[in-house]
Design a protein around this motif. Structure first.
Motif, short mmCIF file in Angstrom:
data_model
loop_
_atom_site.label_atom_id
_atom_site.label_comp_id
_atom_site.label_asym_id
_atom_site.label_seq_id
_atom_site.Cartn_x
_atom_site.Cartn_y
_atom_site.Cartn_z
N VAL A 1 26.92 -46.60 50.97
CA VAL A 1 28.03 -45.72 50.60
C VAL A 1 27.85 -45.28 49.16
O VAL A 1 27.38 -46.04 48.32
CB VAL A 1 29.38 -46.46 50.80
N ARG A 2 28.25 -44.05 48.86
CA ARG A 2 28.14 -43.53 47.50
C ARG A 2 28.79 -44.47 46.50
O ARG A 2 29.80 -45.11 46.79
CB ARG A 2 28.82 -42.16 47.39
N LEU B 1 29.81 -39.47 57.42
CA LEU B 1 29.74 -40.67 58.24
C LEU B 1 28.33 -40.86 58.79
O LEU B 1 27.79 -41.97 58.76
CB LEU B 1 30.76 -40.59 59.38
N ALA B 2 27.72 -39.79 59.25
CA ALA B 2 26.35 -39.88 59.75
C ALA B 2 25.39 -40.30 58.64
O ALA B 2 24.49 -41.12 58.87
CB ALA B 2 25.92 -38.54 60.34
N GLU B 3 25.59 -39.78 57.44
CA GLU B 3 24.72 -40.14 56.31
C GLU B 3 24.83 -41.62 55.98
O GLU B 3 23.83 -42.28 55.69
CB GLU B 3 25.08 -39.31 55.08
N VAL B 4 26.04 -42.17 56.03
CA VAL B 4 26.20 -43.61 55.80
C VAL B 4 25.39 -44.39 56.84
O VAL B 4 24.69 -45.34 56.50
CB VAL B 4 27.69 -44.02 55.84
N TRP C 1 22.70 -43.36 58.50
CA TRP C 1 21.26 -43.20 58.23
C TRP C 1 20.84 -44.06 57.04
O TRP C 1 19.81 -44.72 57.10
CB TRP C 1 20.92 -41.75 57.93
N ARG C 2 21.64 -44.06 55.99
CA ARG C 2 21.29 -44.84 54.81
C ARG C 2 21.33 -46.33 55.13
O ARG C 2 20.48 -47.10 54.69
CB ARG C 2 22.22 -44.51 53.65
N TYR C 3 22.31 -46.76 55.91
CA TYR C 3 22.42 -48.18 56.30
C TYR C 3 21.18 -48.61 57.07
O TYR C 3 20.62 -49.67 56.81
CB TYR C 3 23.68 -48.37 57.15
#
Length: 116
Positions: free
Chosen positions: A42-43, A103-106, A108-110
């Motif tokens: 998360v940012r 939400l999708a980016e979180v 992918w990053r996770y």
């Protein structure tokens, strides 16, 4: 973009705290969850609020304090292997599509952060 934000802030002043000002997206998570990896995904300027199981829609659509962050990330613990991740934003910060992409980016990053 400032024109859109100004209009959103005006709508907020006309109907403060109304749920129509909040866009949210959620995903159900199954299996064990590594909270430290999730926090890293998360940012930095957005904190994750861990909340007990409850009315997810009500939690996600809670009013925003316009002097603070216009983004919210909730982690709802249903049980040790069942969670709900909710990303919400005030309409002055994002539209529905942007919230879904966040939400999708979180996710992918996770999934890209190595397991310690």
């Amino acid at each position: 973009m400032t024109g859109a934000r100004d209009r959103a802030r005006l709508r907020e002043r006309l109907a403060p705290g109304h749920p129509m000002h909040v866009h949210a997206a959620a995903v159900r998570l199954h299996g064990p969850l590594d909270e430290s990896r999730l926090r890293a995904a998360v940012r930095d300027d957005v904190t994750i609020q861990v909340v007990p199981d409850g009315d997810v829609a009500e939690l996600a659509r809670a009013p925003f304090d316009l002097t603070g962050s216009l983004w919210r990330v909730l982690l709802v613990r249903r049980d040790p292997r069942e969670h709900m991740l909710v990303v919400a934003a005030h309409q002055a910060a994002a539209d529905e599509r942007t919230v879904a992409l966040a939400l999708a980016e979180v996710g992918w990053r996770y999934s890209d952060i190595p397991v310690a």
